[in-house]
Design a protein around this motif. Structure first.
Motif, PDB file in Angstrom:
ATOM      1  N   SER A 121       0.853  -1.180   0.000  1.00  0.00           N
ATOM      2  CA  SER A 121       0.000   0.000   0.000  1.00  0.00           C
ATOM      3  C   SER A 121       0.888   1.229   0.000  1.00  0.00           C
ATOM      4  CB  SER A 121      -0.895  -0.003   1.244  1.00  0.00           C
ATOM      5  OG  SER A 121      -1.671   1.184   1.311  1.00  0.00           O
ATOM      6  N   ALA A 122       0.607   2.176  -0.913  1.00  0.00           N
ATOM      7  CA  ALA A 122       1.460   3.343  -1.065  1.00  0.00           C
ATOM      8  C   ALA A 122       0.627   4.596  -1.256  1.00  0.00           C
ATOM      9  CB  ALA A 122       2.397   3.165  -2.252  1.00  0.00           C
ATOM     10  N   ARG A 123       1.200   5.708  -0.842  1.00  0.00           N
ATOM     11  CA  ARG A 123       0.558   6.997  -1.119  1.00  0.00           C
ATOM     12  C   ARG A 123       0.875   7.463  -2.535  1.00  0.00           C
ATOM     13  NH1 ARG A 123       2.320  10.859   3.688  1.00  0.00           N
ATOM     14  NH2 ARG A 123       0.863  12.290   2.619  1.00  0.00           N
ATOM     15  N   VAL A 124       2.025   7.042  -3.046  1.00  0.00           N
ATOM     16  CA  VAL A 124       2.454   7.390  -4.403  1.00  0.00           C
ATOM     17  C   VAL A 124       3.128   6.166  -5.015  1.00  0.00           C
ATOM     18  CG1 VAL A 124       3.986   8.840  -5.800  1.00  0.00           C
ATOM     19  CG2 VAL A 124       2.787   9.834  -3.835  1.00  0.00           C
ATOM     20  N   VAL A 125       2.925   5.963  -6.307  1.00  0.00           N
ATOM     21  CA  VAL A 125       3.599   4.900  -7.050  1.00  0.00           C
ATOM     22  C   VAL A 125       4.399   5.516  -8.180  1.00  0.00           C
ATOM     23  CG1 VAL A 125       3.249   2.953  -8.636  1.00  0.00           C
ATOM     24  CG2 VAL A 125       1.979   3.054  -6.483  1.00  0.00           C
ATOM     25  N   VAL A 126       5.630   5.044  -8.330  1.00  0.00           N
ATOM     26  CA  VAL A 126       6.477   5.424  -9.465  1.00  0.00           C
ATOM     27  C   VAL A 126       6.640   4.191 -10.344  1.00  0.00           C
ATOM     28  CG1 VAL A 126       8.753   6.207 -10.217  1.00  0.00           C
ATOM     29  CG2 VAL A 126       7.727   7.155  -8.129  1.00  0.00           C
ATOM     30  N   SER A 127       6.197   4.281 -11.585  1.00  0.00           N
ATOM     31  CA  SER A 127       6.382   3.183 -12.533  1.00  0.00           C
ATOM     32  C   SER A 127       7.631   3.467 -13.364  1.00  0.00           C
ATOM     33  CB  SER A 127       5.164   3.047 -13.450  1.00  0.00           C
ATOM     34  OG  SER A 127       5.313   1.942 -14.320  1.00  0.00           O
ATOM     35  N   ALA A 128       8.592   2.554 -13.287  1.00  0.00           N
ATOM     36  CA  ALA A 128       9.863   2.721 -14.002  1.00  0.00           C
ATOM     37  C   ALA A 128      10.260   1.397 -14.641  1.00  0.00           C
ATOM     38  CB  ALA A 128      10.952   3.213 -13.040  1.00  0.00           C
ATOM     39  N   THR A 129       9.303   0.783 -15.317  1.00  0.00           N
ATOM     40  CA  THR A 129       9.503  -0.558 -15.860  1.00  0.00           C
ATOM     41  C   THR A 129      10.146  -0.576 -17.240  1.00  0.00           C
ATOM     42  OG1 THR A 129       7.199  -0.460 -16.601  1.00  0.00           O
ATOM     43  CG2 THR A 129       7.631  -1.628 -14.547  1.00  0.00           C
ATOM     44  N   GLY A 130      10.284   0.580 -17.879  1.00  0.00           N
ATOM     45  CA  GLY A 130      10.955   0.634 -19.168  1.00  0.00           C
ATOM     46  C   GLY A 130      10.172  -0.006 -20.296  1.00  0.00           C
ATOM     47  N   THR A 131      10.904  -0.461 -21.313  1.00  0.00           N
ATOM     48  CA  THR A 131      10.279  -0.974 -22.529  1.00  0.00           C
ATOM     49  C   THR A 131      10.807  -2.342 -22.967  1.00  0.00           C
ATOM     50  OG1 THR A 131      11.911   0.144 -23.946  1.00  0.00           O
ATOM     51  CG2 THR A 131       9.925   1.385 -23.378  1.00  0.00           C
ATOM     52  N   TRP A 132      11.943  -2.773 -22.460  1.00  0.00           N
ATOM     53  CA  TRP A 132      12.600  -3.985 -22.956  1.00  0.00           C
ATOM     54  C   TRP A 132      11.686  -5.200 -22.917  1.00  0.00           C
ATOM     55  CZ3 TRP A 132      17.235  -4.661 -25.338  1.00  0.00           C
ATOM     56  CH2 TRP A 132      17.720  -5.961 -25.452  1.00  0.00           C
ATOM     57  N   TRP A 133      10.783  -5.220 -21.973  1.00  0.00           N
ATOM     58  CA  TRP A 133       9.948  -6.392 -21.738  1.00  0.00           C
ATOM     59  C   TRP A 133       8.756  -6.454 -22.685  1.00  0.00           C
ATOM     60  CZ3 TRP A 133      13.772  -7.708 -19.035  1.00  0.00           C
ATOM     61  CH2 TRP A 133      14.411  -6.776 -18.211  1.00  0.00           C
ATOM     62  N   ARG A 134       8.658  -5.490 -23.593  1.00  0.00           N
ATOM     63  CA  ARG A 134       7.526  -5.474 -24.535  1.00  0.00           C
ATOM     64  C   ARG A 134       8.034  -5.193 -25.942  1.00  0.00           C
ATOM     65  NH1 ARG A 134       2.685  -1.381 -25.109  1.00  0.00           N
ATOM     66  NH2 ARG A 134       1.361  -2.621 -26.431  1.00  0.00           N
ATOM     67  N   PRO A 135       8.716  -6.150 -26.560  1.00  0.00           N
ATOM     68  CA  PRO A 135       9.229  -5.954 -27.924  1.00  0.00           C
ATOM     69  C   PRO A 135       8.094  -5.806 -28.927  1.00  0.00           C
ATOM     70  CG  PRO A 135       9.534  -8.232 -27.213  1.00  0.00           C
ATOM     71  CD  PRO A 135       9.091  -7.463 -26.008  1.00  0.00           C
ATOM     72  N   PHE A 136       8.339  -4.957 -29.913  1.00  0.00           N
ATOM     73  CA  PHE A 136       7.330  -4.703 -30.949  1.00  0.00           C
ATOM     74  C   PHE A 136       7.693  -5.464 -32.217  1.00  0.00           C
ATOM     75  CE2 PHE A 136       6.150  -2.173 -34.751  1.00  0.00           C
ATOM     76  CZ  PHE A 136       4.783  -2.334 -34.660  1.00  0.00           C
TER      77      PHE A 136
END
Length: 351
Positions: A121-136
Motif C-alpha cells: 500500500s502506497a501513497r504514491v507509485v512510481v512506474s519505471a519498468t521501461g520498454t525492454w519487456w515489450r518488444p514490438f
C-alpha cells in the motif's frame, strides 16, 4: 499485506535507481520492487557486443560517475550492469527482488500494488519498468508462413549461433545497425530498412544526443518551433563497430520487403531471398500492463503526463519511458534530471 510505505517504485533498472537515489536524499520512505533476479535491469539481457554511445563518465546516474572500462572508450553492457549493481549497494537502496507487480489499483486515499509476493500500500507509485519487456513486432503479410526462425532484438546475444546462416536484419535504427555490424562477416547478411539509413556524423555521441533532446523539450515547453531533437540529427550513432562495418562496405541496406514467403522476404517487384533467420530490430513499447486497472492510456498507448505525473492519477508518476516522461529519460545520462524533479514533486505532495 506488507508494511505500508509512502512510495513504491516499480522497476529496478536505471530509472528506478535514479528515482531511489533522489527519494532517499529527501528522506522519503520507499521500497523498490524489481522483477529481475539481480541488478542491472534490461542491461542484464543485452547482446554481448552492445556498446554505450558515450564514454563512461557521460553515461552516469546521479551521485556517482560510472568508472571507465579498461581498454574500452565506450563501455559494454556487462560493465553497465556491474555499475548499476555497485550503485544499489553504495546508496543502500531498499530493493526487493524478484517481485513481479501484477496490478496497481486505487484504494481510497492510497494505491494498492498487487504483486506475486503480496500486496503493498502506497501513497504514491512510481512506474519505471521501461520498454525492454515489450518488444514490438510489425504485422507483415505471410509471417506465419515463414519456416525459419523469427527473433527480436531482445532475443539476440551474439553472432556465433548464426555462423554461415542466411540472416535478415530488419530495422534502420541503432539496434538494427549494431546487430547487422555484429553479424557482418559471420553470416550471409541482408540488412533491410524502411528508408535509407541515416548515420549521424562520426563525432556525435550520447552527450550531443542528450543536449539535442533537452533543447527540443525546452523549445516545445516554451511554445517555440520543434527543433526535431535527436531525429533531426539522424537515426544511427556511428559507434566504432558500426563505423568499421560501414566503411568496409558491409552495411548495404535493402528496402523493406512487402511480405514473407515460406523461404524468406519478398519485395514489391516480386524478387525474393532465402533466409534461415529474421531478426526484427523494430523497437519496443512501454511496459505498462500493470497500470491497466487505472484506465489511463490514450489511443497511442501512452499515459498523458505533466512532467512525470500522470494527468489522470496524480498519485502515479512514470519515469524513463522516453521524452514524454522527461527529455532523454530513457538514457543513463538523461534520467537523473526528471528523477530529481519528480522526487521534489512527490515530497511536496507527501508533506
Amino acid at each position: 499485506m506488507n508494511r505500508p510505505v509512502d512510495v513504491v517504485v516499480i522497476g529496478g533498472g536505471q530509472a528506478g535507481l535514479a528515482a531511489g537515489y533522489h527519494l532517499r536524499r529527501l528522506g522519503i520512505d520507499f521500497v523498490l520492487l524489481d522483477a529481475q533476479t539481480g541488478p542491472g535491469g534490461a542491461w542484464r539481457h543485452a547482446w554481448d557486443s552492445l556498446r554505450l554511445f558515450s564514454p563512461a563518465a557521460y553515461s552516469s546516474l546521479p551521485g556517482r560517475l560510472m568508472p571507465p572500462q579498461a581498454g574500452r572508450p565506450s563501455p559494454d553492457a556487462a560493465h553497465v550492469t556491474e555499475y548499476l549493481s555497485a550503485y544499489e549497494r553504495r546508496y543502500e537502496l531498499p530493493v526487493e527482488r524478484p517481485v513481479r507487480v501484477r496490478a496497481v489499483r486505487r484504494d481510497g486515499e492510497r494505491l494498492r500494488v498487487e504483486t506475486d509476493s503480496g500486496v503493498r500500500s502506497a501513497r504514491v507509485v512510481v512506474s519505471a519498468t521501461g520498454t525492454w519487456w515489450r518488444p514490438f513486432l510489425p504485422a507483415v503479410p505471410g509471417s506465419d508462413a515463414f519456416r525459419g526462425r523469427r527473433l527480436h532484438t531482445a532475443d539476440y546475444r551474439g553472432p556465433a549461433e548464426f555462423a554461415g546462416q542466411r540472416v535478415v536484419v530488419v530495422g534502420g535504427g541503432n539496434s538494427g545497425a549494431q546487430i547487422a555490424a555484429d553479424l557482418a562477416g559471420h553470416a550471409d547478411l541482408t540488412w533491410v530498412t524502411r528508408r535509407e539509413p541515416r548515420f549521424l556524423p562520426d563525432g556525435i555521441d550520447g552527450r550531443a544526443l542528450f543536449d539535442a533532446a533537452t533543447a527540443r523539450r525546452q523549445a516545445l515547453d516554451a511554445g517555440l518551433p520543434d527543433t526535431g531533437g535527436v531525429a533531426g540529427l539522424g537515426d544511427i550513432v556511428a559507434v566504432p563497430p558500426v563505423r568499421a562495418a560501414r566503411d568496409q562496405g558491409l552495411l548495404k541496406a535493402q528496402p523493406m520487403f512487402t511480405r514473407l514467403s515460406a523461404h524468406g522476404p519478398v519485395w514489391a517487384d516480386g524478387t525474393g531471398a532465402d533466409a534461415d533467420v529474421i531478426i526484427w530490430c523494430t523497437g519496443f513499447r512501454p511496459a505498462l500492463s500493470h497500470l491497466a486497472p487505472l484506465g489511463l492510456r490514450d489511443r497511442h498507448g501512452h499515459i498523458p503526463t505533466a512532467g512525470t505525473r500522470a494527468l489522470g492519477e496524480p498519485r502515479l508518476h512514470l519515469l524513463g519511458y522516453g521524452d514524454w516522461t522527461g527529455p532523454a529519460s530513457a538514457t543513463l545520462i538523461g534520467v537523473g534530471r526528471p528523477a530529481r524533479d519528480m522526487a521534489k514533486e512527490i515530497a511536496a505532495r507527501l508533506s
